[in-house]
Design a protein around this motif. Structure first.
Motif, PDB file in Angstrom:
ATOM      1  N   SER A 113       0.846  -1.196   0.000  1.00  3.31           N
ATOM      2  CA  SER A 113       0.000   0.000   0.000  1.00  3.31           C
ATOM      3  C   SER A 113       0.880   1.245   0.000  1.00  3.31           C
ATOM      4  N   TRP A 249      -9.737  -2.556   1.510  1.00  5.52           N
ATOM      5  CA  TRP A 249      -9.423  -3.866   0.939  1.00  5.52           C
ATOM      6  C   TRP A 249      -9.787  -4.975   1.916  1.00  5.52           C
ATOM      7  N   ARG A 252     -13.512  -5.447   1.954  1.00  2.00           N
ATOM      8  CA  ARG A 252     -14.025  -6.008   0.701  1.00  2.00           C
ATOM      9  C   ARG A 252     -13.662  -7.471   0.536  1.00  2.00           C
ATOM     10  N   TYR A 253     -12.392  -7.801   0.732  1.00  2.40           N
ATOM     11  CA  TYR A 253     -11.920  -9.137   0.372  1.00  2.40           C
ATOM     12  C   TYR A 253     -12.093 -10.177   1.475  1.00  2.40           C
ATOM     13  N   HIS A 311      -6.287  -8.759  -3.191  1.00 10.33           N
ATOM     14  CA  HIS A 311      -6.331  -7.499  -3.939  1.00 10.33           C
ATOM     15  C   HIS A 311      -5.310  -7.521  -5.076  1.00 10.33           C
ATOM     16  N   GLN A 312      -4.113  -7.999  -4.785  1.00  9.11           N
ATOM     17  CA  GLN A 312      -3.082  -8.062  -5.825  1.00  9.11           C
ATOM     18  C   GLN A 312      -3.489  -9.024  -6.942  1.00  9.11           C
ATOM     19  N   THR A 314      -6.636  -9.784  -7.785  1.00  8.89           N
ATOM     20  CA  THR A 314      -7.827  -9.302  -8.499  1.00  8.89           C
ATOM     21  C   THR A 314      -7.581  -7.971  -9.204  1.00  8.89           C
ATOM     22  N   ALA A 315      -7.184  -6.962  -8.436  1.00  4.71           N
ATOM     23  CA  ALA A 315      -7.044  -5.625  -9.008  1.00  4.71           C
ATOM     24  C   ALA A 315      -5.812  -5.490  -9.891  1.00  4.71           C
TER      25      ALA A 315
END
Length: 341
Positions: A113, A249, A252-253, A311-312, A314-315
């Motif tokens: 981040s 994050w 969400r995840y 996150h890594q 998916t995004a």
């Protein structure tokens, strides 16, 4: 007790603590403040030590011959001003930023981040400031005795103690922004912009300091402090934004991990809250439940790491994290089933 030339020998007892003490405390605070996924303490120590030893030596090796060449061509007065305003900011920020670059290349998984970039950049800056302060405190004690040394301590360690950290934190933020983006423009431009900002901020500070010293007017001193503090607060505000994104994050995840039975609802709520983590672990500590304190710390860390890896994946579309994600899920289940106390 005084040595040759009037230097107070007792100053040697104070200088290491005055130079390194505040900077170590500042460094520990910014490391502690990273509540969602704590960076490895050994890597944080490496960043601090890089700033305090290699960076200082490399900067001196670059600055001394450059200043001598400038002095031979332009005179000592002009060389001193140019060295302070241009040479020092460029060389120091380049060599401080070198560690951030190495982390970006070889430990990029640790930069999850914006706050991580801020953290590593500021740690290098605190280390550099500690060693630099040793030199300044020695000079102040030699010229003005203990009173001058303690006055210099208040200025450099208290009033302007965050400067070098704020400068290099901009470099760290630039590399972190590049790490978190799929845009080639951002990946190339953000580190350049961050380093350029670090050099510019550093040069502005040194310019105001040079003008203040030349004018010997308290008016410039009144301008100096707000300029430095506004810059440092702006950098810190960007870092706080990075922590806010981390919390998003996690929320969400990890929601689907609760629904899948991997993560308890209570751990989910605590993991997504800065104060929730502190309250939960603090309560266990006050009860004397040291096993529960350790267990909660591990659960919170694993949960945050799982959220960041998802996150890594998916995004940022980094497919290599699939095996790591499954490993984290398995470890979370194991720690969830461990005795609570």
């Amino acid at each position: 007790m005084e040595g040759q030339g009037g230097f107070p020998i007792i100053a040697l007892c104070f200088i290491p603590f005055l130079a390194f003490g505040p900077m170590v405390l500042y460094a520990l605070f910014v490391w502690w403040f990273d509540r969602f996924e704590k960076e490895p303490l050994w890597l944080a120590a490496v960043a601090f030590l890089w700033g305090s030893i290699p960076t200082v030596l490399l900067a001196l090796c670059a600055q001394l011959p450059t200043t001598l060449l400038l002095g031979a061509g332009l005179g000592q007065g002009a060389a001193s001003v140019i060295s302070s305003i241009i040479v020092a900011p460029v060389t120091e920020e380049l060599f401080k930023g070198l560690l951030v670059l190495l982390l970006f290349l070889f430990y990029r998984r640790e930069i999850d981040s914006l706050y991580d970039g801020f953290l590593y950049g500021s740690l290098v800056g605190f280390g550099f400031a500690a060693t630099e302060n040793v030199l300044y405190f020695l000079g102040a004690a030699s010229a003005r005795g203990l009173a001058g040394m303690f006055g210099n301590f208040i200025a450099r360690a208290i009033l302007f103690g965050l400067n070098h950290a704020a400068f290099t934190a901009l470099t760290g933020l630039g590399f972190a922004a590049a790490r978190l983006s799929r845009s080639l423009v951002v990946q190339i431009g953000a580190p350049i912009l961050g380093l350029g900002g670090a050099i510019a901020f550093h040069a502005l500070h040194n310019t105001v300091a040079t003008v203040t010293e030349a004018a010997q007017s308290p008016i410039f001193c009144l301008l100096w402090l707000p300029v430095d503090w506004m810059g440092a607060l702006l950098v810190f505000a960007i870092a706080i934004y990075g922590l806010f994104r981390e919390r998003q994050w996690i929320r969400r995840y990890l929601r689907e991990e609760v629904e899948a039975g991997v993560l308890p609802e209570s751990v989910y709520r605590e993991s997504a809250s800065f104060f929730g983590r502190i309250t939960a672990r603090g309560g266990a500590l006050l009860r004397g439940d040291f096993q529960g304190f350790r267990r909660l710390g591990r659960l919170h860390h694993l949960a945050a790491e799982l959220a960041f890896r998802k996150h890594q994946q998916t995004a940022l579309q980094e497919a290599r994290w699939e095996a790591e994600i499954e490993r984290l899920r398995a470890e979370l289940r194991r720690w969830t089933q461990a005795p609570a106390g």
